[in-house]
Scaffold this motif. Structure first.
Motif, PDB file in Angstrom:
ATOM      1  N   ARG A   1       5.995   6.352  10.157  1.00 33.14           N
ATOM      2  CA  ARG A   1       5.379   4.914  10.153  1.00 33.14           C
ATOM      3  C   ARG A   1       3.749   5.344  10.590  1.00 33.14           C
ATOM      4  NH1 ARG A   1       8.110   0.235  11.756  1.00 33.14           N
ATOM      5  NH2 ARG A   1      10.125   0.195  11.869  1.00 33.14           N
ATOM      6  N   LEU A   2       2.968   4.369  10.000  1.00 36.09           N
ATOM      7  CA  LEU A   2       1.643   4.450  10.229  1.00 36.09           C
ATOM      8  C   LEU A   2       1.371   4.387  11.885  1.00 36.09           C
ATOM      9  CD1 LEU A   2      -0.140   2.764   7.309  1.00 36.09           C
ATOM     10  CD2 LEU A   2      -0.005   5.044   7.603  1.00 36.09           C
ATOM     11  N   ALA A   3       0.330   4.688  12.517  1.00 31.64           N
ATOM     12  CA  ALA A   3       0.119   4.619  13.792  1.00 31.64           C
ATOM     13  C   ALA A   3      -0.061   3.162  14.002  1.00 31.64           C
ATOM     14  CB  ALA A   3      -1.225   5.211  14.244  1.00 31.64           C
ATOM     15  N   ARG A   4      -0.498   2.289  13.134  1.00 34.32           N
ATOM     16  CA  ARG A   4      -0.912   0.794  13.362  1.00 34.32           C
ATOM     17  C   ARG A   4       0.504   0.133  13.227  1.00 34.32           C
ATOM     18  NH1 ARG A   4      -2.330  -1.739   8.085  1.00 34.32           N
ATOM     19  NH2 ARG A   4      -2.651  -0.487   6.791  1.00 34.32           N
ATOM     20  N   GLU A   5       1.618   0.750  12.706  1.00 32.44           N
ATOM     21  CA  GLU A   5       2.961   0.124  12.689  1.00 32.44           C
ATOM     22  C   GLU A   5       3.772   0.100  13.893  1.00 32.44           C
ATOM     23  OE1 GLU A   5       4.852   0.299   8.856  1.00 32.44           O
ATOM     24  OE2 GLU A   5       3.636   2.116   8.742  1.00 32.44           O
ATOM     25  N   LEU A   6       3.230   1.214  14.898  1.00 28.62           N
ATOM     26  CA  LEU A   6       3.890   1.571  16.210  1.00 28.62           C
ATOM     27  C   LEU A   6       3.534   0.641  17.272  1.00 28.62           C
ATOM     28  CD1 LEU A   6       3.668   5.573  16.002  1.00 28.62           C
ATOM     29  CD2 LEU A   6       5.794   4.038  15.484  1.00 28.62           C
ATOM     30  N   PRO A   7       4.234   0.361  18.300  1.00 24.93           N
ATOM     31  CA  PRO A   7       4.046  -0.380  19.674  1.00 24.93           C
ATOM     32  C   PRO A   7       2.631   0.390  20.069  1.00 24.93           C
ATOM     33  CG  PRO A   7       6.298  -0.100  19.568  1.00 24.93           C
ATOM     34  CD  PRO A   7       5.879   0.689  18.362  1.00 24.93           C
ATOM     35  N   GLY A   8       1.529  -0.421  20.359  1.00 24.25           N
ATOM     36  CA  GLY A   8       0.406   0.421  20.919  1.00 24.25           C
ATOM     37  C   GLY A   8       0.430   1.518  22.139  1.00 24.25           C
ATOM     38  N   PHE A   9       1.601   1.097  23.106  1.00 15.22           N
ATOM     39  CA  PHE A   9       1.774   2.201  24.131  1.00 15.22           C
ATOM     40  C   PHE A   9       2.352   3.476  23.739  1.00 15.22           C
ATOM     41  CE2 PHE A   9       5.998   0.333  24.198  1.00 15.22           C
ATOM     42  CZ  PHE A   9       6.672   1.374  24.759  1.00 15.22           C
ATOM     43  N   ILE A  10       3.060   3.293  22.695  1.00 15.95           N
ATOM     44  CA  ILE A  10       3.862   4.461  21.989  1.00 15.95           C
ATOM     45  C   ILE A  10       2.728   5.273  21.324  1.00 15.95           C
ATOM     46  CG2 ILE A  10       5.310   5.452  20.198  1.00 15.95           C
ATOM     47  CD1 ILE A  10       6.948   4.394  22.798  1.00 15.95           C
ATOM     48  N   TRP A  11       1.793   4.740  20.638  1.00 20.45           N
ATOM     49  CA  TRP A  11       1.142   5.505  19.807  1.00 20.45           C
ATOM     50  C   TRP A  11      -0.107   6.179  20.714  1.00 20.45           C
ATOM     51  CZ3 TRP A  11      -0.456   8.653  16.476  1.00 20.45           C
ATOM     52  CH2 TRP A  11      -2.038   8.971  16.163  1.00 20.45           C
TER      53      TRP A  11
ATOM     54  N   VAL B   1       0.750  -1.293  -0.102  1.00 21.28           N
ATOM     55  CA  VAL B   1       0.150   0.123  -0.111  1.00 21.28           C
ATOM     56  C   VAL B   1       0.822   1.254   0.148  1.00 21.28           C
ATOM     57  CG1 VAL B   1      -1.832   1.084   1.205  1.00 21.28           C
ATOM     58  CG2 VAL B   1      -1.792  -1.244   1.351  1.00 21.28           C
ATOM     59  N   HIS B   2       0.604   2.083  -0.882  1.00 18.41           N
ATOM     60  CA  HIS B   2       1.436   3.553  -0.978  1.00 18.41           C
ATOM     61  C   HIS B   2       0.576   4.595  -0.292  1.00 18.41           C
ATOM     62  CE1 HIS B   2       4.294   1.682  -3.842  1.00 18.41           C
ATOM     63  NE2 HIS B   2       3.227   0.669  -4.159  1.00 18.41           N
ATOM     64  N   TYR B   3       1.096   5.278   0.587  1.00 13.60           N
ATOM     65  CA  TYR B   3       0.378   6.276   1.288  1.00 13.60           C
ATOM     66  C   TYR B   3       1.245   7.664   1.033  1.00 13.60           C
ATOM     67  CZ  TYR B   3      -2.041   3.062   4.147  1.00 13.60           C
ATOM     68  OH  TYR B   3      -2.926   1.907   4.551  1.00 13.60           O
ATOM     69  N   GLN B   4       0.312   8.769   0.696  1.00 10.58           N
ATOM     70  CA  GLN B   4       0.968  10.085   0.747  1.00 10.58           C
ATOM     71  C   GLN B   4       0.529  10.743   1.821  1.00 10.58           C
ATOM     72  OE1 GLN B   4      -0.494  13.100  -1.780  1.00 10.58           O
ATOM     73  NE2 GLN B   4       1.461  12.943  -3.044  1.00 10.58           N
ATOM     74  N   TYR B   5       1.864  11.565   2.455  1.00  7.08           N
ATOM     75  CA  TYR B   5       1.690  12.432   3.810  1.00  7.08           C
ATOM     76  C   TYR B   5       2.096  13.762   3.559  1.00  7.08           C
ATOM     77  CZ  TYR B   5       6.277  10.591   5.230  1.00  7.08           C
ATOM     78  OH  TYR B   5       7.184  10.599   5.348  1.00  7.08           O
ATOM     79  N   ILE B   6       1.826  15.014   4.069  1.00  9.38           N
ATOM     80  CA  ILE B   6       2.704  15.995   3.750  1.00  9.38           C
ATOM     81  C   ILE B   6       3.206  16.533   5.309  1.00  9.38           C
ATOM     82  CG2 ILE B   6       2.108  18.541   3.296  1.00  9.38           C
ATOM     83  CD1 ILE B   6      -0.115  17.369   1.351  1.00  9.38           C
ATOM     84  N   VAL B   7       4.190  17.155   5.093  1.00  9.66           N
ATOM     85  CA  VAL B   7       4.843  17.878   6.171  1.00  9.66           C
ATOM     86  C   VAL B   7       5.729  19.110   5.627  1.00  9.66           C
ATOM     87  CG1 VAL B   7       6.798  17.577   7.964  1.00  9.66           C
ATOM     88  CG2 VAL B   7       5.567  15.613   7.283  1.00  9.66           C
TER      89      VAL B   7
ATOM     90  N   HIS C   1       5.048   6.794   1.695  1.00  6.60           N
ATOM     91  CA  HIS C   1       5.457   5.763   2.739  1.00  6.60           C
ATOM     92  C   HIS C   1       4.428   4.429   2.155  1.00  6.60           C
ATOM     93  CE1 HIS C   1       5.808   3.546   6.474  1.00  6.60           C
ATOM     94  NE2 HIS C   1       4.398   3.245   6.536  1.00  6.60           N
ATOM     95  N   GLU C   2       5.448   3.373   2.160  1.00  2.00           N
ATOM     96  CA  GLU C   2       4.961   1.994   1.599  1.00  2.00           C
ATOM     97  C   GLU C   2       4.791   1.095   2.893  1.00  2.00           C
ATOM     98  OE1 GLU C   2       7.477   0.654  -1.341  1.00  2.00           O
ATOM     99  OE2 GLU C   2       7.177   2.148  -2.784  1.00  2.00           O
ATOM    100  N   LEU C   3       3.654   0.216   2.646  1.00  2.00           N
ATOM    101  CA  LEU C   3       3.722  -0.717   3.758  1.00  2.00           C
ATOM    102  C   LEU C   3       3.010  -2.245   3.003  1.00  2.00           C
ATOM    103  CD1 LEU C   3       2.919  -1.494   6.788  1.00  2.00           C
ATOM    104  CD2 LEU C   3       0.671  -0.565   6.544  1.00  2.00           C
TER     105      LEU C   3
END
Length: 247
Positions: A228-238, A188-194, A201-203
Motif C-alpha cells: 500500500r502507498l503510505a497515503r493508503e495507510l492509517p496516519g498513525f501507522i505510517w 494509477v499504476h505504480y511500480q516498486y522493487i523488492v 500496485h494499482e490505486l
C-alpha cells in the motif's frame, strides 16, 4: 512493528466502514423481522403439494397494513367446506375488491384442508417475493464488516513485517467516471522493487499523478505483492513505520 489490540481496533474502525457495517446489519435485522412478522409460512405447503378447488363465501373484509412498507392490503375472511366440515381462513390482496357475501373460488391442500387461499390472492399479508430480500437485508452489513476485516488484516500484516520503498508512477488511466462529489476518478499504476524483483500496485483515486513521480510505499516483506502507498495507510501507522525506518 508490534501492534496492540487497541491499534488493531483503531485500524478496524478507522475509515468508518465498520460503523456502516454495524448500521446496515441492525437495519437489515429490523426490516427482515418486519417481513417475517407479516409472512404466513403456512402457505409453503400450497407451493409444493397438490391442490383441490372448492367454492366459498367472503364473510367480512378489513384493511390491514404491512409492517415492511406501510402499504395497505385487504384482508378477506372467508368460509369454505371440505368433506362436510366448515373452515374459516384469510386471504389478502391489494388489487381485488370484493364485498362481504361474494362467492369465491378457493384452493386448498386436501391433506391439510385448513390451509387454503382464494384463487388470485395470497394467504399472507406479505408477498412471497419479499422473502427474496432477506439474503440481501441480512448480508449487506456482514459483507461490509468482512471486507473491513480483510482490510484490517492486510494493514496489520504490512505493519508487522514491513519493507518501505519508493513506488514510481508508470501509468495513469482516466476511468471516465465520477465519484459522489462529482470528481473524476483515475487508476494509477505504480511500480516498486523488492529484493530486485519489480511489482505493480494499482490505486483508484480522484487525484492525478505524473509519470515518474515517486511516493513512499510499504510492502509486506514475506509477500511483497501485498503493498500500500503510505497515503493508503492509517496516519498513525505510517508515522510509526517512518520513525522506525529512520532508526
Amino acid at each position: 512493528m508490534r501492534l496492540t489490540a487497541d491499534d488493531k481496533l483503531q485500524i478496524f474502525l478507522g475509515d468508518g466502514s465498520a460503523f456502516f457495517g454495524i448500521a446496515f446489519s441492525l437495519a437489515g435485522i429490523f426490516f427482515a423481522g418486519l417481513i417475517l412478522y407479516d409472512y404466513d409460512f403456512s402457505s409453503f405447503p400450497m407451493a409444493c403439494l397438490p391442490l383441490t378447488q372448492t367454492t366459498g363465501k367472503v364473510i367480512r373484509t378489513s384493511a390491514t397494513t404491512m409492517h415492511v412498507n406501510d402499504s395497505t392490503v385487504t384482508d378477506y375472511t372467508y368460509q369454505y367446506r371440505s368433506n362436510g366440515r366448515a373452515y374459516i381462513a384469510h386471504s389478502f390482496s391489494e388489487v381485488v375488491r370484493l364485498p362481504a357475501g361474494s362467492p369465491v373460488s378457493v384452493q386448498y391442500v386436501p391433506k391439510m384442508p385448513g390451509i387454503a387461499c382464494i384463487q388470485g390472492m395470497r394467504n399472507s399479508p406479505t408477498p412471497s417475493w419479499t422473502l427474496l430480500m432477506l439474503p440481501m437485508l441480512l448480508g449487506i452489513g456482514p459483507g461490509i464488516m468482512y471486507l473491513n476485516w480483510r482490510r484490517t488484516r492486510r494493514i496489520v500484516a504490512l505493519a508487522t513485517n514491513p519493507f518501505i520503498t519508493d513506488a514510481i508512477c508508470q501509468r495513469l488511466e482516466d476511468l471516465d467516471q465520477k465519484d459522489d462529489d462529482g470528481r473524476k476518478t483515475y487508476r494509477v499504476h505504480y511500480q516498486y522493487i523488492v529484493a530486485g524483483q519489480p511489482y505493480m500496485h494499482e490505486l483508484t483515486t480522484t487525484e492525478t499523478a505524473e509519470y515518474g513521480v515517486q511516493e513512499p510505499l510499504v510492502a509486506q516483506l514475506d509477500q511483497p505483492q501485498h503493498a500500500r502507498l503510505a497515503r493508503e495507510l492509517p496516519g498513525f501507522i505510517w508515522q510509526r513505520l517512518r520513525r522506525q525506518h529512520r532508526k
